[in-house]
Design a protein around this motif. Structure first.
Motif: not given
Length: 226
Positions: A54-77
């Motif tokens: 899943k992907v969760t998104i949090k906004r405050s002002g001009e900031n956008v924080v995107v949290n990506v939940y993955t079973a393969r974090p090494g490939m994403m990073i």
């Protein structure tokens, strides 16, 4: 009721929190909602092979924080965080003028994640595996991982049948209407030679007694933050 609605949506505000955390007035709400949808669809499509839960998104002002939940974090990073930097630039193009922060969180037990379980079943069906055997193997893996109950449903031209139908199998307990029950739900689509087959998965992980922290960002252990 529990049969007709998304189990996660039914429990929001009770034991589950929102996947998007922000507030906007009437003038900006539609634009930001579309931005969120585009970000989620882009990440899911481009990084599908990385087992995105899943992907969760949090906004405050001009900031956008995107949290990506993955079973393969090494490939994403990627090497030295190169993957995160690339993803950050791609999201910034979808949300112009915003300061983007990307967090990669690991799904430590993918067999207990309904979305990843559904996608695994869909992948096997696309390889022309028997749908009954695939569904029962997926249920066995989930129960061995510690689930208290699991239900999997497949609908479409199963095994190439002329008439579409749906079949489901379940093991253990699936209390769909009990609001304190922690029921994870996921769906996926298998694109086969005979047409599409829809997969739905319910995984019951036990009851949550008392008030749970509904802020997903409070969960410990982000694999990477930029």
């Amino acid at each position: 009721m529990g049969q007709k609605v998304n189990p996660h949506g039914l429990r929001i505000g009770v034991i589950a929190g929102w996947d998007a955390q922000w507030y906007a007035g009437k003038k900006d709400f539609g634009r930001l909602l579309l931005e969120d949808d585009q970000i989620r669809k882009f990440i899911k499509k481009k990084y599908y092979a990385n087992a995105i839960s899943k992907v969760t998104i949090k906004r405050s002002g001009e900031n956008v924080v995107v949290n990506v939940y993955t079973a393969r974090p090494g490939m994403m990073i990627g090497v030295k965080g190169a993957g995160v930097e690339l993803l950050k630039k791609e999201i910034a193009a979808l949300a112009p003028g915003k300061r983007v922060v990307v967090n990669i969180d690991e799904v430590k037990r993918p067999d207990l994640d309904a979305v990843l379980c559904a996608e695994a079943v869909a992948a096997q069906l696309e390889k022309r595996a028997s749908f009954r055997r695939t569904m029962k193997q997926a249920m066995s893996r989930t129960m061995r991982a510690g689930a208290k109950g699991v239900k999997i449903m497949a609908g479409g031209r199963l095994d190439g049948a002329e008439i579409a139908r749906s079949e489901h199998y379940h093991e253990g307990s699936i209390p769909l209407q009990t609001l304190r029950a922690d029921v994870d739900f996921g769906r996926a689509t298998a694109f086969t030679q005979f047409g599409t087959i829809g997969i739905k998965v319910w995984i019951y992980k036990g009851e949550i007694i008392g008030r749970k922290n509904l802020n997903p960002d409070a969960a410990a252990g982000a694999a990477e933050s930029v």
